[in-house]
Design a protein around this motif. Structure first.
Motif, PDB file in Angstrom:
ATOM      1  N   ASP A  37      11.009  -2.634  29.529  1.00 12.10           N
ATOM      2  CA  ASP A  37      10.758  -2.282  30.922  1.00 12.10           C
ATOM      3  C   ASP A  37      11.264  -3.429  31.786  1.00 12.10           C
ATOM      4  OD1 ASP A  37       9.977  -0.787  33.098  1.00 12.10           O
ATOM      5  OD2 ASP A  37       7.866  -0.691  32.532  1.00 12.10           O
ATOM      6  N   TYR A  38      11.378  -3.197  33.085  1.00  5.50           N
ATOM      7  CA  TYR A  38      11.889  -4.230  33.980  1.00  5.50           C
ATOM      8  C   TYR A  38      11.422  -3.988  35.403  1.00  5.50           C
ATOM      9  CZ  TYR A  38      15.241  -0.837  35.757  1.00  5.50           C
ATOM     10  OH  TYR A  38      15.807   0.261  36.333  1.00  5.50           O
ATOM     11  N   GLN A  39      11.573  -5.027  36.220  1.00  6.63           N
ATOM     12  CA  GLN A  39      11.252  -4.894  37.635  1.00  6.63           C
ATOM     13  C   GLN A  39      12.085  -5.871  38.444  1.00  6.63           C
ATOM     14  OE1 GLN A  39       9.023  -2.606  39.219  1.00  6.63           O
ATOM     15  NE2 GLN A  39      10.405  -3.345  40.805  1.00  6.63           N
ATOM     16  N   SER A  74      14.173   0.754  41.392  1.00 14.48           N
ATOM     17  CA  SER A  74      13.047   0.363  42.236  1.00 14.48           C
ATOM     18  C   SER A  74      13.017  -1.150  42.430  1.00 14.48           C
ATOM     19  CB  SER A  74      11.726   0.840  41.642  1.00 14.48           C
ATOM     20  OG  SER A  74      11.343   0.027  40.570  1.00 14.48           O
ATOM     21  N   TYR A  84       3.250  -6.660  42.427  1.00 16.37           N
ATOM     22  CA  TYR A  84       3.958  -7.313  41.331  1.00 16.37           C
ATOM     23  C   TYR A  84       3.005  -7.581  40.158  1.00 16.37           C
ATOM     24  CZ  TYR A  84       6.411 -10.826  38.599  1.00 16.37           C
ATOM     25  OH  TYR A  84       6.984 -11.513  37.560  1.00 16.37           O
ATOM     26  N   ARG A  87       2.217  -4.414  38.332  1.00 14.87           N
ATOM     27  CA  ARG A  87       3.366  -3.782  37.679  1.00 14.87           C
ATOM     28  C   ARG A  87       3.899  -4.568  36.481  1.00 14.87           C
ATOM     29  NH1 ARG A  87       6.587  -1.358  35.128  1.00 14.87           N
ATOM     30  NH2 ARG A  87       8.742  -1.035  35.696  1.00 14.87           N
ATOM     31  N   VAL A  88       3.959  -5.888  36.604  1.00 11.97           N
ATOM     32  CA  VAL A  88       4.591  -6.724  35.585  1.00 11.97           C
ATOM     33  C   VAL A  88       3.523  -7.455  34.771  1.00 11.97           C
ATOM     34  CG1 VAL A  88       6.212  -8.631  35.182  1.00 11.97           C
ATOM     35  CG2 VAL A  88       6.620  -7.021  37.059  1.00 11.97           C
TER      36      VAL A  88
END
Length: 97
Positions: A37-39, A74, A84, A87-88
């Motif tokens: 996954d990433y952000q 996104s 943040y 999410r992370v």
């Protein structure tokens, strides 16, 4: 000299941004399980910021500074610390050397 393990993670940047919908099918360079996954986080106008990539299984990953997020992915604004953190996950950072 750059760590070859880190290079394997860098290679994921192209894969995840080109195949955004299939990111959870990508194999982790660390544990070889699927679950990447990433952000992107950054300035919403310029879309410049940083990118975190991690494995949801082993919680290893990388942090890349000064990246530009493609328009179709996104992005969390710099000032959204709460979003943040939600999410992370906390992950072990793979270092370049």
């Amino acid at each position: 000299m750059i760590n070859s393990h880190f290079k394997d993670w860098i290679k994921l940047t192209t894969i995840i941004t080109n195949n955004n919908t299939k990111r959870h099918e990508i194999e982790c360079p660390n544990c070889q399980k699927r679950g990447i996954d990433y952000q992107y986080v950054g300035d919403m106008k310029s879309r410049v910021g940083f990118l975190d990539i991690w494995c949801d299984v082993c919680l290893h990953g990388i942090h890349l500074s000064r990246t530009k997020a493609p328009e179709h992915v996104s992005m969390i604004p710099f000032d959204a610390a709460k979003e943040y953190k939600e999410r992370v996950p906390r992950f072990t950072h793979i270092e370049p050397s």
